[in-house]
Each structure stands twice: as C-alpha cells, then as structure tokens.
Design an enzyme around this catalytic site. Structure first.
Site, PDB file in Angstrom:
ATOM      1  N   GLU A 253      10.591   1.631   9.687  1.00 18.78           N
ATOM      2  CA  GLU A 253      11.542   2.642   9.189  1.00 18.78           C
ATOM      3  C   GLU A 253      10.858   3.986   9.374  1.00 18.78           C
ATOM      4  O   GLU A 253       9.943   4.319   8.620  1.00 18.78           O
ATOM      5  CB  GLU A 253      11.853   2.402   7.702  1.00 18.78           C
ATOM      6  CG  GLU A 253      12.444   1.048   7.377  1.00 18.78           C
ATOM      7  CD  GLU A 253      13.857   0.880   7.892  1.00 18.78           C
ATOM      8  OE1 GLU A 253      14.509   1.899   8.202  1.00 18.78           O
ATOM      9  OE2 GLU A 253      14.301  -0.261   8.007  1.00 18.78           O
TER      10      GLU A 253
ATOM     11  N   LYS B  66       0.831  -1.212   0.000  1.00 18.96           N
ATOM     12  CA  LYS B  66       0.000   0.000   0.000  1.00 18.96           C
ATOM     13  C   LYS B  66       0.862   1.257   0.000  1.00 18.96           C
ATOM     14  O   LYS B  66       1.519   1.570   0.989  1.00 18.96           O
ATOM     15  CB  LYS B  66      -0.910   0.025   1.237  1.00 18.96           C
ATOM     16  CG  LYS B  66      -2.003   1.083   1.106  1.00 18.96           C
ATOM     17  CD  LYS B  66      -2.705   1.353   2.407  1.00 18.96           C
ATOM     18  CE  LYS B  66      -2.027   2.410   3.228  1.00 18.96           C
ATOM     19  NZ  LYS B  66      -1.945   3.757   2.610  1.00 18.96           N
TER      20      LYS B  66
ATOM     21  N   CYS C  72      13.625  11.361   5.094  1.00 21.21           N
ATOM     22  CA  CYS C  72      13.744  10.879   6.474  1.00 21.21           C
ATOM     23  C   CYS C  72      15.129  11.180   7.018  1.00 21.21           C
ATOM     24  O   CYS C  72      15.303  11.421   8.200  1.00 21.21           O
ATOM     25  CB  CYS C  72      13.443   9.390   6.535  1.00 21.21           C
ATOM     26  SG  CYS C  72      14.389   8.418   5.360  1.00 21.21           S
TER      27      CYS C  72
HETATM   28  P1  NAD Z   1       2.632   8.527   7.667  1.00 21.83           P
HETATM   29  O1  NAD Z   1       3.115   7.801   8.858  1.00 21.83           O
HETATM   30  O2  NAD Z   1       1.577   9.538   7.836  1.00 21.83           O
HETATM   31  O3  NAD Z   1       2.070   7.500   6.558  1.00 21.83           O
HETATM   32  C1  NAD Z   1       2.856   6.451   6.054  1.00 21.83           C
HETATM   33  C2  NAD Z   1       1.944   5.382   5.460  1.00 21.83           C
HETATM   34  O4  NAD Z   1       1.174   4.787   6.505  1.00 21.83           O
HETATM   35  C3  NAD Z   1       0.948   5.880   4.431  1.00 21.83           C
HETATM   36  O5  NAD Z   1       0.805   4.911   3.415  1.00 21.83           O
HETATM   37  C4  NAD Z   1      -0.340   6.013   5.246  1.00 21.83           C
HETATM   38  O6  NAD Z   1      -1.501   5.901   4.439  1.00 21.83           O
HETATM   39  C5  NAD Z   1      -0.209   4.821   6.177  1.00 21.83           C
HETATM   40  N1  NAD Z   1      -0.919   4.939   7.462  1.00 21.83           N
HETATM   41  C6  NAD Z   1      -1.393   6.057   8.067  1.00 21.83           C
HETATM   42  N2  NAD Z   1      -1.916   5.733   9.264  1.00 21.83           N
HETATM   43  C7  NAD Z   1      -1.778   4.395   9.418  1.00 21.83           C
HETATM   44  C8  NAD Z   1      -2.112   3.472  10.457  1.00 21.83           C
HETATM   45  N3  NAD Z   1      -2.696   3.864  11.590  1.00 21.83           N
HETATM   46  N4  NAD Z   1      -1.798   2.172  10.291  1.00 21.83           N
HETATM   47  C9  NAD Z   1      -1.182   1.748   9.171  1.00 21.83           C
HETATM   48  N5  NAD Z   1      -0.844   2.572   8.146  1.00 21.83           N
HETATM   49  C10 NAD Z   1      -1.139   3.887   8.279  1.00 21.83           C
HETATM   50  O7  NAD Z   1       3.928   9.166   6.979  1.00 21.83           O
HETATM   51  P2  NAD Z   1       4.002  10.113   5.712  1.00 21.83           P
HETATM   52  O8  NAD Z   1       3.574  11.487   6.098  1.00 21.83           O
HETATM   53  O9  NAD Z   1       3.396   9.452   4.549  1.00 21.83           O
HETATM   54  O10 NAD Z   1       5.603  10.102   5.445  1.00 21.83           O
HETATM   55  C11 NAD Z   1       6.502  10.903   6.115  1.00 21.83           C
HETATM   56  C12 NAD Z   1       7.205  10.142   7.224  1.00 21.83           C
HETATM   57  O11 NAD Z   1       7.854   8.977   6.708  1.00 21.83           O
HETATM   58  C13 NAD Z   1       8.309  10.967   7.856  1.00 21.83           C
HETATM   59  O12 NAD Z   1       8.230  10.833   9.258  1.00 21.83           O
HETATM   60  C14 NAD Z   1       9.581  10.338   7.333  1.00 21.83           C
HETATM   61  O13 NAD Z   1      10.712  10.510   8.146  1.00 21.83           O
HETATM   62  C15 NAD Z   1       9.184   8.899   7.224  1.00 21.83           C
HETATM   63  N6  NAD Z   1      10.065   8.165   6.315  1.00 21.83           N
HETATM   64  C16 NAD Z   1      10.954   7.277   6.849  1.00 21.83           C
HETATM   65  C17 NAD Z   1      11.850   6.603   6.018  1.00 21.83           C
HETATM   66  C18 NAD Z   1      12.862   5.629   6.575  1.00 21.83           C
HETATM   67  O14 NAD Z   1      13.381   4.820   5.815  1.00 21.83           O
HETATM   68  N7  NAD Z   1      13.171   5.666   7.860  1.00 21.83           N
HETATM   69  C19 NAD Z   1      11.803   6.816   4.647  1.00 21.83           C
HETATM   70  C20 NAD Z   1      10.881   7.723   4.136  1.00 21.83           C
HETATM   71  C21 NAD Z   1      10.014   8.401   4.990  1.00 21.83           C
END
Ligand code: NAD
Length: 494
Positions: A255, A180, A289
């Site tokens: 991650e 997803k 990130c």
């Molecule tokens: P997010 O946590 O809001 O969403 C990430 C994903 O999770 C999306 O697909 C979203 O639809 C889904 N999601 C939302 N709520 C959920 C739940 N309760 N249960 C399961 N899935 C759920 O993050 P975002 O705003 O899309 O992305 C930004 C974040 O991602 C930043 O914090 C960034 O640091 C992190 N990130 C981390 C890495 C890494 O490798 N460590 C890489 C890229 C981004």
C-alpha cells in the site's frame, strides 16, 4: 498537552512486555512543541530475530492457527474494547506523536481503529469454506488457510488505524504477526501493545516491535522465517521491500504513495467542492496517501473557485495539535517539514505561483502554512511527485477528456475525486480513471466492508473488506474422488 510525564514503552515479544536486549530507548518528539513526550524501547537485530522466531514457533507449534475464526474473533473484539476503554490516552498519544489534531485523533483515529477490530471480529461467522460441484465425480472443497508468519510494517501518518487494518484481518485468518510501526510516530501503537499484553493471546501470536534503525524493516522482510510481508509506506521503500521479499518468494501486499487528482466540474455544488478540496489536502496537514494534491478545476469556474479556496485556506486556524480549536497542526517532524519546503522551492523555480502559504509560522514546532500553488502544469515536479504535506497544485482543464488525461498522467493510482451534480457523467468518468478508489462528491470515505488499495506505483493488494481478509490467506483445494466403486481413472492409467 495533558500527557505531561514522559512515558516509557517496551516491546511486545513472546506474549510479554520487555525492553530490547540492549536496554536502549529512543525519544518520541511532539511536533507541536519539539519536546520529548515518550521513550520507546529500541529493537536491535537480535530483538527482531527473537520476535520473528516467537511468531514462527507460535504458528508452527501453537494453537492459534488451529483455533476457529470465531475464537480468534473474540480476541479482536477484546482489543476493540481495550481501545474504547483507553480512548482518551490513545487519542492524546496519537496527537502528540503525529501532530494530527486532537479533534481528528479523538473522533476519527481511535474510534475507527476500534471499529475495524470489531468488524473483523464479527466477520468470523462468514468465513465458510466453499464446496465446488463439477462435472467429474470429484468432491472439491476449497479452504482458506493462514499464510503463516506475517511481517507487517506501517508508516507514521495513521499509526492506530493502519495497525487495525493490518492486525485485525491477519490475526483473524490465523497468522502469527510481527508488527513494526514507524519510529517517527509509534507511541500510541506501543501503548496498544501494552494493553494487548494483558489479553492472554497465545504466546508468539502477536509481537510488536519498534526500532529507530532503518534496517529493522529490512531484517523483518528478509527473514527466512517470514512467509508474508504486508507493507504500507512510500513507493520507493515499497520497491525495496518487493525486491527483498522476492528472496524466498514471500507473499506480499504493498500500500504505497499517491498523487490523487481532485476533479471539479463547473456544474458542481461549489461550497461542497471547496470544503472537500480543503479536507482532501489539509486534513492531517496533507500527510495522507490519498491526499487530493492535484486539484483540476474546469476553466469556467477556475477564477472564482481558486479565490474562494485560497480565502478559506488562509483562514484555517493553525496551532498546537492538542487544542480542540486547532484546525491545522504541525507536520510530523521538522525533518519532514524541511523535505516539504524543498518541494515548495522547486515549485517556485519551475514557475508555479504561490497563491497562499509556503511559509513557516513563528515559534517552535514543525509548522508549515497551508500552501496552494497556481499556474501549475501537470508535468512539473510538484505535480508529479508525492510531497506528502499541505501543498496543493491547482491545474485548469477545459473538457472531461482533458481532465481524464491529466488525472491519469501520473505514475500513481491510489484515489481520485470528482465533483459534479451530473452523476451519470461522474460515473462514466470514474470508470476511466486508473486508480483503486473514486469518490464522487465526497472525500475520504473508508469503510470496513470495502476494499482499499492502489493501481500502478500505489501498490497492489487490498486492505479492509473480504478482499483485505483474503490477502492474509492462501487457498487449498481438497479433491476427494467420488467414483462409484472407488476406482477413479487415474488408478487404472498404468
Ligand atoms: P516509508 O516508506 O519511509 O516507511 C514506512 C515504514 O517502512 C516505516 O515503518 C519504516 O521504518 C519502514 N522501512 C523503511 N525502510 C524500509 C526497508 N528498506 N524495508 C522495510 N521497511 C522499511 O514511509 P513513511 O515516510 O513512513 O510514510 C509515508 C508514505 O506512506 C507515503 O508515501 C504515503 O503515501 C504512504 N502511505 C500509504 C498508504 C496506503 O494505504 N497506500 C497509507 C499511508 C501512508
């Protein structure tokens, strides 16, 4: 933008492309101009359930887990070829989805995604089982088996690369996957799903669904038919995912976010360090990130370094992401920009001083100027919380010990950078930093062979490399008695 017509994408479930049962689609908006450029089928609860059941069936009764890694690897190589053959269209969609510059999506995102599929596709020959010799008359064979049904969830900032990082090792290991992407930027992934649908993967092996509903991720993580969750996203969501995955004791990799320190010593190559500091916070408009969002500069060069850095930041060419000349595109959406603006306001209230940026350029789109705060204390909200945008906090330090203290004074632990010509000092320092990656005199070196992941609130588990592959396996020990005469101790214990 060369992609003018509004494209429509369906879900990939049970090996075929189909719209959600409701027939609903959600709009994908180009943050460069605010226009709708694609529509994606909107998975409802029932679609999520069908996708998970397809993966369950594919794993429990299909041939995928029984195939050799070499056979599965061939599919990964084919996916890489599809990416390369459709590179232009994928790069354009990635650019339109995320606001990342076309230069970035063309030269980094698309080729990197292909290379990751190729790397894991060719890794198959190295997946040998292990035989352990021990002091007992027992032959121990250690095998790695797939975990089962994997729910893989990614954020919006690097859709194609994150897709490759998760799908390639998970599939190679023999798992069946429900994948997803984020609804905030998923068009490129849904095009990839359309391409993969031609490949003839066994039914149910790979299901790719998108949904505008926040609950879709929870439905996946909470499904009793899922064995493992591979999640990339914010630390806040990661905590919720971990709590939900605890029901059923699912295997989990997380991650998550970061607030990475970028430590610049007075004995650095200043031009290189300035270039690195700019890339670390302004590439992809800071939506990384591993963004080097806290810049720690040794006091001896602080004034000069900051002046030069600010001048360079002010000169970045802001514009529509689809222009190859653009150096700095829009943020992913107006909503996200508004969140970043709240942090900027908070920084001003806390007493940090804007050295540049903080404003919104005229016109439509989700633009925000590259922003640098000085007079920042590490305890400030803007230095502690992940902003996930083009906002840099500059903090001076006087000694290596102080730099380490400030660098580690964060709840995150994803990455760090060190700039100095003294490599002995840098290497000693690297070992004192509590984070998963340290880049010395460089930034953003991700290699398929090398594991990447976090400490502390940045999560656990690793992506890429053998460690990344092993995350998608579980270990089985098969012990065969070799006692002469075939009567081991246990057979005569009673
Ligand atoms: P997010 O946590 O809001 O969403 C990430 C994903 O999770 C999306 O697909 C979203 O639809 C889904 N999601 C939302 N709520 C959920 C739940 N309760 N249960 C399961 N899935 C759920 O993050 P975002 O705003 O899309 O992305 C930004 C974040 O991602 C930043 O914090 C960034 O640091 C992190 N990130 C981390 C890495 C890494 O490798 N460590 C890489 C890229 C981004």
């Amino acid at each position: 933008m060369t992609t003018t017509a509004v494209q429509q994408f369906d879900l990939l479930i049970e090996g075929k492309l189909s719209p959600s049962l409701s027939g609903n689609y959600f709009d994908c908006i180009n943050p460069s101009n605010g226009e709708v450029f694609a529509r994606v089928s909107d998975a409802d609860t029932v679609d999520v359930e069908i996708a998970v059941s397809a993966a369950r069936l594919g794993f429990d009764h299909g041939r995928w887990p029984k195939m050799s890694n070499a056979e599965r690897g061939e599919f990964l190589i084919k996916i890489a070829s599809l990416i390369r053959e459709n590179a232009k269209e994928l790069a354009e969609l990635e650019c339109a989805s995320t606001g990342k510059t076309i230069k970035h999506t063309t030269f980094i995102d698309v080729p990197t995604a292909a290379e990751t599929f190729e790397y894991f596709g060719h890794l198959s020959g190295k997946m040998i089982n292990e035989t352990i010799r021990n002091s007992t008359p027992v032959l121990s064979v250690i095998e790695r088996e797939p975990v089962g049904v994997v729910a893989a969830i990614i954020p919006w900032n690097y859709p194609l690369i994150m897709t490759a990082w998760k799908l390639a090792p998970a599939l190679l290991a023999g798992n069946c996957v429900v994948f997803k992407p984020s609804p905030a930027a998923c068009a490129s992934v849904m095009l990839l799903a359309k391409l993969i649908a031609q490949l003839g993967l066994p039914k149910g092996v790979l299901n790719i669904i998108a949904s505008s509903r926040a609950q879709a991720g929870q439905e996946l993580v909470g499904s009793p038919e899922v064995d493992m969750v591979s999640f990339t996203g914010s630390s806040k969501t990661g905590e919720a995912v971990m709590a939900l995955a605890s029901k059923g004791v699912k295997k989990l990799t997380l991650e998550l976010g970061g607030k990475s320190p970028n430590i610049v010593f007075a004995d650095c190559d200043m031009e290189a360090a300035i270039g690195g500091a700019l890339s670390a916070i302004f590439m992809n408009q800071g939506q990384m990130c591993t963004a080097g969002s806290r810049l720690l500069v040794e006091d001896k060069i602080y004034q000069e370094f900051v002046e030069k850095l600010v001048a360079r930041a002010k000169s970045l060419k802001i514009g529509p992401a689809d222009n190859f000349e653009t150096e700095f595109g829009p943020l992913v959406s107006v909503e996200h920009r508004d969140n970043v603006l709240k942090f900027i306001e908070k920084g001003k209230q806390e007493g940090a001083k804007l050295a540049c940026g903080g404003g919104i350029p005229n016109g439509p789109g989700a633009y925000l100027e590259p922003t640098i705060f000085i007079n920042v204390r590490n305890s400030m909200h803007i230095a502690q919380e992940e902003i996930f945008g083009p906002v840099l906090c500059v903090i001076p330090f006087t000694s290596a010990d102080e730099a380490v203290h400030i660098a580690n004074d964060t709840k995150y632990g994803l990455a760090a950078m060190i700039w100095t010509k003294d490599l002995e000092k840098a290497n000693k320092l690297a070992r004192r930093l509590r984070c998963g990656t340290v880049w010395i005199n460089t930034y953003g070196v991700f290699l398929n062979e090398v594991p990447f992941g976090g400490y502390k609130l940045s999560g656990f588990g690793r992506e890429l490399g053998m460690s990344g592959y092993w995350e998608y396996t579980q270990i089985k020990h098969i012990a065969t008695d070799q006692t002469p005469g075939g009567r081991s101790l246990v057979t005569c214990w009673y």
